[in-house]
Design a protein around this motif. Sequence first.
Motif, PDB file in Angstrom:
ATOM      1  N   PHE A  48      57.403  36.012  89.024  1.00  0.00           N
ATOM      2  CA  PHE A  48      57.013  34.923  88.256  1.00  0.00           C
ATOM      3  C   PHE A  48      57.722  33.960  87.541  1.00  0.00           C
ATOM      4  O   PHE A  48      57.663  32.592  87.508  1.00  0.00           O
ATOM      5  CB  PHE A  48      55.910  35.367  87.325  1.00  0.00           C
ATOM      6  CG  PHE A  48      54.514  35.836  88.020  1.00  0.00           C
ATOM      7  CD1 PHE A  48      53.908  34.831  89.045  1.00  0.00           C
ATOM      8  CD2 PHE A  48      53.795  36.957  87.700  1.00  0.00           C
ATOM      9  CE1 PHE A  48      52.580  35.274  89.456  1.00  0.00           C
ATOM     10  CE2 PHE A  48      52.763  37.390  88.436  1.00  0.00           C
ATOM     11  CZ  PHE A  48      51.808  36.439  89.368  1.00  0.00           C
ATOM     12  N   ASN A  49      58.619  34.552  87.113  1.00  0.00           N
ATOM     13  CA  ASN A  49      60.013  33.842  86.355  1.00  0.00           C
ATOM     14  C   ASN A  49      60.538  32.834  87.199  1.00  0.00           C
ATOM     15  O   ASN A  49      61.070  31.872  86.812  1.00  0.00           O
ATOM     16  CB  ASN A  49      60.860  34.753  85.725  1.00  0.00           C
ATOM     17  CG  ASN A  49      60.445  35.199  84.594  1.00  0.00           C
ATOM     18  OD1 ASN A  49      60.035  34.262  83.467  1.00  0.00           O
ATOM     19  ND2 ASN A  49      60.471  36.564  84.008  1.00  0.00           N
ATOM     20  N   LYS A  50      60.727  33.285  88.685  1.00  0.00           N
ATOM     21  CA  LYS A  50      61.149  32.239  89.570  1.00  0.00           C
ATOM     22  C   LYS A  50      60.097  31.247  90.350  1.00  0.00           C
ATOM     23  O   LYS A  50      60.653  30.477  91.092  1.00  0.00           O
ATOM     24  CB  LYS A  50      61.945  33.132  90.862  1.00  0.00           C
ATOM     25  CG  LYS A  50      62.860  34.144  90.246  1.00  0.00           C
ATOM     26  CD  LYS A  50      63.426  34.905  91.470  1.00  0.00           C
ATOM     27  CE  LYS A  50      64.729  35.685  91.113  1.00  0.00           C
ATOM     28  NZ  LYS A  50      65.197  36.601  92.016  1.00  0.00           N
ATOM     29  N   SER A  51      58.794  31.350  89.940  1.00  0.00           N
ATOM     30  CA  SER A  51      58.064  30.388  90.405  1.00  0.00           C
ATOM     31  C   SER A  51      57.391  29.583  89.355  1.00  0.00           C
ATOM     32  O   SER A  51      57.980  29.358  88.282  1.00  0.00           O
ATOM     33  CB  SER A  51      56.565  31.281  90.750  1.00  0.00           C
ATOM     34  OG  SER A  51      56.142  31.872  89.621  1.00  0.00           O
ATOM     35  N   ASP A  52      56.628  28.484  89.964  1.00  0.00           N
ATOM     36  CA  ASP A  52      56.143  27.517  89.277  1.00  0.00           C
ATOM     37  C   ASP A  52      55.044  27.631  88.288  1.00  0.00           C
ATOM     38  O   ASP A  52      53.959  27.185  88.940  1.00  0.00           O
ATOM     39  CB  ASP A  52      56.149  25.953  89.786  1.00  0.00           C
ATOM     40  CG  ASP A  52      55.949  24.893  89.004  1.00  0.00           C
ATOM     41  OD1 ASP A  52      56.046  24.925  87.851  1.00  0.00           O
ATOM     42  OD2 ASP A  52      55.443  23.759  89.659  1.00  0.00           O
ATOM     43  N   VAL A  53      54.819  28.623  87.390  1.00  0.00           N
ATOM     44  CA  VAL A  53      53.909  29.019  86.826  1.00  0.00           C
ATOM     45  C   VAL A  53      53.947  28.489  85.186  1.00  0.00           C
ATOM     46  O   VAL A  53      55.014  28.597  84.762  1.00  0.00           O
ATOM     47  CB  VAL A  53      53.400  30.498  86.751  1.00  0.00           C
ATOM     48  CG1 VAL A  53      52.847  30.716  88.319  1.00  0.00           C
ATOM     49  CG2 VAL A  53      54.455  31.147  86.089  1.00  0.00           C
ATOM     50  N   ASP A  54      52.699  28.507  84.581  1.00  0.00           N
ATOM     51  CA  ASP A  54      53.064  28.248  83.194  1.00  0.00           C
ATOM     52  C   ASP A  54      52.931  29.232  82.292  1.00  0.00           C
ATOM     53  O   ASP A  54      53.304  29.423  81.163  1.00  0.00           O
ATOM     54  CB  ASP A  54      51.831  27.144  82.632  1.00  0.00           C
ATOM     55  CG  ASP A  54      51.821  25.811  83.474  1.00  0.00           C
ATOM     56  OD1 ASP A  54      53.166  25.190  83.516  1.00  0.00           O
ATOM     57  OD2 ASP A  54      50.869  25.225  83.823  1.00  0.00           O
ATOM     58  N   LEU A  55      52.263  30.312  82.780  1.00  0.00           N
ATOM     59  CA  LEU A  55      51.947  31.610  82.033  1.00  0.00           C
ATOM     60  C   LEU A  55      51.695  32.592  82.828  1.00  0.00           C
ATOM     61  O   LEU A  55      51.016  32.640  83.933  1.00  0.00           O
ATOM     62  CB  LEU A  55      50.670  31.121  81.318  1.00  0.00           C
ATOM     63  CG  LEU A  55      49.964  32.388  80.240  1.00  0.00           C
ATOM     64  CD1 LEU A  55      51.003  32.652  79.189  1.00  0.00           C
ATOM     65  CD2 LEU A  55      48.657  32.165  79.995  1.00  0.00           C
ATOM     66  N   VAL A  56      52.031  33.947  82.287  1.00  0.00           N
ATOM     67  CA  VAL A  56      51.985  35.166  82.956  1.00  0.00           C
ATOM     68  C   VAL A  56      50.823  36.018  82.103  1.00  0.00           C
ATOM     69  O   VAL A  56      50.991  36.245  80.888  1.00  0.00           O
ATOM     70  CB  VAL A  56      53.361  35.804  83.246  1.00  0.00           C
ATOM     71  CG1 VAL A  56      53.101  37.250  83.890  1.00  0.00           C
ATOM     72  CG2 VAL A  56      54.207  35.057  84.104  1.00  0.00           C
ATOM     73  N   ALA A  57      50.010  36.533  82.835  1.00  0.00           N
ATOM     74  CA  ALA A  57      49.054  37.482  82.291  1.00  0.00           C
ATOM     75  C   ALA A  57      49.144  38.850  82.903  1.00  0.00           C
ATOM     76  O   ALA A  57      48.928  39.058  84.062  1.00  0.00           O
ATOM     77  CB  ALA A  57      47.697  36.929  82.213  1.00  0.00           C
ATOM     78  N   ILE A  58      49.238  39.994  81.992  1.00  0.00           N
ATOM     79  CA  ILE A  58      49.386  41.086  82.342  1.00  0.00           C
ATOM     80  C   ILE A  58      47.995  41.739  82.106  1.00  0.00           C
ATOM     81  O   ILE A  58      47.675  41.992  80.912  1.00  0.00           O
ATOM     82  CB  ILE A  58      50.422  42.131  81.771  1.00  0.00           C
ATOM     83  CG1 ILE A  58      51.829  41.490  82.153  1.00  0.00           C
ATOM     84  CG2 ILE A  58      50.579  43.360  82.165  1.00  0.00           C
ATOM     85  CD1 ILE A  58      52.927  41.903  81.477  1.00  0.00           C
ATOM     86  N   ILE A  59      47.181  42.139  82.969  1.00  0.00           N
ATOM     87  CA  ILE A  59      45.770  42.613  82.716  1.00  0.00           C
ATOM     88  C   ILE A  59      45.378  43.862  83.598  1.00  0.00           C
ATOM     89  O   ILE A  59      45.980  44.164  84.490  1.00  0.00           O
ATOM     90  CB  ILE A  59      44.744  41.444  83.147  1.00  0.00           C
ATOM     91  CG1 ILE A  59      44.840  40.974  84.576  1.00  0.00           C
ATOM     92  CG2 ILE A  59      44.881  40.497  82.050  1.00  0.00           C
ATOM     93  CD1 ILE A  59      43.708  40.064  85.025  1.00  0.00           C
ATOM     94  N   ARG A  60      44.557  44.748  82.937  1.00  0.00           N
ATOM     95  CA  ARG A  60      43.956  45.971  83.809  1.00  0.00           C
ATOM     96  C   ARG A  60      42.669  46.183  82.982  1.00  0.00           C
ATOM     97  O   ARG A  60      42.385  45.828  81.927  1.00  0.00           O
ATOM     98  CB  ARG A  60      44.947  47.003  83.619  1.00  0.00           C
ATOM     99  CG  ARG A  60      45.434  47.495  82.153  1.00  0.00           C
ATOM    100  CD  ARG A  60      45.856  49.018  82.264  1.00  0.00           C
ATOM    101  NE  ARG A  60      44.745  49.837  82.387  1.00  0.00           N
ATOM    102  CZ  ARG A  60      44.775  51.124  83.187  1.00  0.00           C
ATOM    103  NH1 ARG A  60      46.077  51.632  83.390  1.00  0.00           N
ATOM    104  NH2 ARG A  60      43.858  51.902  83.232  1.00  0.00           N
ATOM    105  N   GLY A  61      41.960  47.093  83.560  1.00  0.00           N
ATOM    106  CA  GLY A  61      40.636  47.316  83.177  1.00  0.00           C
ATOM    107  C   GLY A  61      40.505  48.480  82.080  1.00  0.00           C
ATOM    108  O   GLY A  61      39.510  49.405  81.987  1.00  0.00           O
ATOM    109  N   GLY A  62      41.286  48.691  81.267  1.00  0.00           N
ATOM    110  CA  GLY A  62      41.511  49.686  80.029  1.00  0.00           C
ATOM    111  C   GLY A  62      41.800  51.053  80.683  1.00  0.00           C
ATOM    112  O   GLY A  62      42.233  51.088  81.814  1.00  0.00           O
ATOM    113  N   GLY A  63      41.523  51.993  79.718  1.00  0.00           N
ATOM    114  CA  GLY A  63      41.781  53.389  80.498  1.00  0.00           C
ATOM    115  C   GLY A  63      42.292  54.046  79.242  1.00  0.00           C
ATOM    116  O   GLY A  63      42.038  53.600  78.057  1.00  0.00           O
ATOM    117  N   SER A  64      42.591  55.494  79.216  1.00  0.00           N
ATOM    118  CA  SER A  64      42.867  56.481  78.153  1.00  0.00           C
ATOM    119  C   SER A  64      44.200  56.183  77.841  1.00  0.00           C
ATOM    120  O   SER A  64      45.065  55.559  78.450  1.00  0.00           O
ATOM    121  CB  SER A  64      42.559  57.952  78.817  1.00  0.00           C
ATOM    122  OG  SER A  64      43.555  58.087  80.030  1.00  0.00           O
TER     123      SER A  64
END
Length: 238
Positions: A48-64
């Motif tokens: 993503f740092n090499k691509s033309d994006v404005d923002l990076v979101a790291i997401i997942r559905g929770g967990g222990s």
Amino acid sequence: HKLIPQEALSGFADELKKSAYSFKVYVCDARMQGPGLDTEVRKAIRIFNKSDVDLVAIIRGGGSASDLMGFDKEKVAVAIANSSKPIITGIGHQIDRTVADEVANMSFKTPTAAAQFIVGAVKLFEEQCENLFADIIAGTDAFFVQENSRLKNISQEIKSQSMLFAQKLGQNIYRIQDKIIWLTESIFRGIYNNFEEWERFVNSKDPRNILKIGFSLLHDSDNRIIKSVDGMRIGENM
């Protein structure tokens, strides 16, 4: 796409779809728990740092807590902290905070909350732009009204002084008639030239005239401003 946490992605994407904005979302698969998490997350950040994006979101559905241990690793934290793109997290945990949350630009409890933040940021920026545009128009109109009023006062003053001057001349009016005409024309030429200069200045700052030289405001069928061709479909009215 088997590694994508579908509930996290759906909640994130659905929240963006509910907004009035056209987002372009790129999905990069990365393991969200267990062996290989740090390697794949860091690889995704590099992509993503090499691509033309404005923002990076790291997401997942929770967990222990044990499921989230990978987000406490030093290499993941360093990659997030050194990212040239802003990174937000929505890992889905309600209680504990990971190291990744601490070093990210913003962290949220859920992917949905992360998406809501993005929508809110875009909405705020749009409102600021609209307010600025309105201020420019209001300021231009006020300037024109003020200058127009000042010119009228000058014109009235010249007229009054000219009449007084003519009365004082009395019997000599014919002798100096040519001089009065020349002076009056000269004065009014100067005022007219100044008026043209002020009018050109006002017109050059008027956004409506800027639109006339080639720029335009396009609206879609719902009267929303079209900001990019990416948000339009073939055959759509505008």
